[in-house]
Design a protein around this motif. Structure first.
Motif, PDB file in Angstrom:
ATOM      1  N   ALA A  48       0.828  -1.211   0.000  1.00  0.00           N
ATOM      2  CA  ALA A  48       0.000   0.000   0.000  1.00  0.00           C
ATOM      3  C   ALA A  48       0.861   1.259   0.000  1.00  0.00           C
ATOM      4  O   ALA A  48       0.598   2.197  -0.762  1.00  0.00           O
ATOM      5  N   GLU A  52       1.049   3.712  -3.256  1.00  0.00           N
ATOM      6  CA  GLU A  52       0.633   5.108  -3.085  1.00  0.00           C
ATOM      7  C   GLU A  52       1.702   6.061  -3.634  1.00  0.00           C
ATOM      8  O   GLU A  52       1.395   7.032  -4.326  1.00  0.00           O
ATOM      9  N   LYS A  72     -16.291   2.437  -3.654  1.00  0.00           N
ATOM     10  CA  LYS A  72     -15.513   1.889  -2.534  1.00  0.00           C
ATOM     11  C   LYS A  72     -15.931   0.446  -2.288  1.00  0.00           C
ATOM     12  O   LYS A  72     -17.122   0.134  -2.228  1.00  0.00           O
ATOM     13  N   ASP A  74     -15.955  -2.326   0.306  1.00  0.00           N
ATOM     14  CA  ASP A  74     -15.782  -2.755   1.700  1.00  0.00           C
ATOM     15  C   ASP A  74     -16.311  -4.162   1.926  1.00  0.00           C
ATOM     16  O   ASP A  74     -16.410  -4.609   3.064  1.00  0.00           O
ATOM     17  N   ILE A 130      -5.567   2.951  -6.560  1.00  0.00           N
ATOM     18  CA  ILE A 130      -5.915   3.893  -5.486  1.00  0.00           C
ATOM     19  C   ILE A 130      -6.912   3.243  -4.528  1.00  0.00           C
ATOM     20  O   ILE A 130      -6.781   3.351  -3.305  1.00  0.00           O
ATOM     21  N   ALA A 131      -7.903   2.542  -5.065  1.00  0.00           N
ATOM     22  CA  ALA A 131      -8.888   1.845  -4.228  1.00  0.00           C
ATOM     23  C   ALA A 131      -8.208   0.761  -3.389  1.00  0.00           C
ATOM     24  O   ALA A 131      -8.532   0.583  -2.211  1.00  0.00           O
ATOM     25  N   VAL A 133      -5.084   0.763  -2.351  1.00  0.00           N
ATOM     26  CA  VAL A 133      -4.314   1.456  -1.307  1.00  0.00           C
ATOM     27  C   VAL A 133      -5.231   1.872  -0.160  1.00  0.00           C
ATOM     28  O   VAL A 133      -4.928   1.613   1.012  1.00  0.00           O
ATOM     29  N   ASN A 134      -6.353   2.498  -0.483  1.00  0.00           N
ATOM     30  CA  ASN A 134      -7.267   2.976   0.557  1.00  0.00           C
ATOM     31  C   ASN A 134      -7.816   1.837   1.408  1.00  0.00           C
ATOM     32  O   ASN A 134      -7.866   1.931   2.632  1.00  0.00           O
ATOM     33  N   ARG A 135      -8.222   0.755   0.757  1.00  0.00           N
ATOM     34  CA  ARG A 135      -8.752  -0.393   1.501  1.00  0.00           C
ATOM     35  C   ARG A 135      -7.658  -1.037   2.349  1.00  0.00           C
ATOM     36  O   ARG A 135      -7.879  -1.399   3.497  1.00  0.00           O
ATOM     37  N   SER A 136      -6.455  -1.171   1.786  1.00  0.00           N
ATOM     38  CA  SER A 136      -5.352  -1.820   2.505  1.00  0.00           C
ATOM     39  C   SER A 136      -4.943  -1.029   3.742  1.00  0.00           C
ATOM     40  O   SER A 136      -4.682  -1.602   4.800  1.00  0.00           O
ATOM     41  N   LYS A 137      -4.894   0.302   3.613  1.00  0.00           N
ATOM     42  CA  LYS A 137      -4.527   1.142   4.761  1.00  0.00           C
ATOM     43  C   LYS A 137      -5.571   1.012   5.871  1.00  0.00           C
ATOM     44  O   LYS A 137      -5.227   0.892   7.048  1.00  0.00           O
ATOM     45  N   ALA A 138      -6.848   1.007   5.511  1.00  0.00           N
ATOM     46  CA  ALA A 138      -7.916   0.841   6.497  1.00  0.00           C
ATOM     47  C   ALA A 138      -7.843  -0.537   7.144  1.00  0.00           C
ATOM     48  O   ALA A 138      -8.036  -0.681   8.360  1.00  0.00           O
TER      49      ALA A 138
END
Length: 169
Positions: A48, A52, A72, A74, A130-131, A133-138
């Motif tokens: 991630a 990024e 998104k 989830d 990008i999606a 990265v965002n999911r992995s960070k969360a």
């Protein structure tokens, strides 16, 4: 064995289990074909972070590149989660010609009798990167809460804090 996906329908990192006992996976789906590989939490975090940085570099050097907004994701991992292999080495690259982020996830080197280690090759758009990265960070941040004193994750069964001289917090 080589698994290849170019512009898959879904590419996500996900977990199975409770915080502190979670198993991490990267799962790719294209039509009715699904491949899941086991990864470590640190590998998800590293992918991630690097992805990024790469997306940022690509957007700087190609300011006119189209980045579509995608919904998104989830949703949990598609079941059943059948692990194809455990990931060892990871390669990330930008394909200038196709304008795709390229992942290669290599199997942990195991038995000498195996002729060839498995590889999962994934080529995704900048939007999907990008999606991811965002999911992995969360996902990485959704684990056990860190102890405010020592920073070590607090186990649900209790925590022996080294800063509290062995007393439970």
């Amino acid at each position: 064995m080589k698994f290849s996906f170019s512009k898959p329908d879904r590419c996500v990192a996900g977990t199975i289990g409770q915080p502190g006992e979670r198993a991490f996976f990267i799962q790719v789906r294209s039509e009715n074909r699904i491949v899941s590989v086991a990864v470590e939490k640190a590998q998800v975090q590293a992918i991630a972070t690097r992805l990024e940085q790469m997306v940022s570099e690509v957007r700087k050097t190609h300011p006119l590149i189209l980045v579509e907004a995608i919904v998104k994701d989830d949703a949990p991992l598609d079941t059943p989660v059948d692990e194809e292999f455990q990931v060892g080495a990871i390669s990330l690259a930008w394909d200038e010609e196709e304008q795709l982020m390229c992942f290669e996830l290599f199997e942990v080197e195991g038995d000498e009798s195996e002729v060839e280690a498995s590889v999962l090759e994934i080529n995704i758009s900048l939007s999907m990167a990008i999606a991811f990265v965002n999911r992995s960070k969360a996902l990485v941040n959704a684990g056990r809460t860190p102890c405010p004193f020592c920073g070590i994750p607090i186990d649900p069964r209790g925590h022996l804090c080294p800063r509290a001289n062995g007393y439970r917090r």
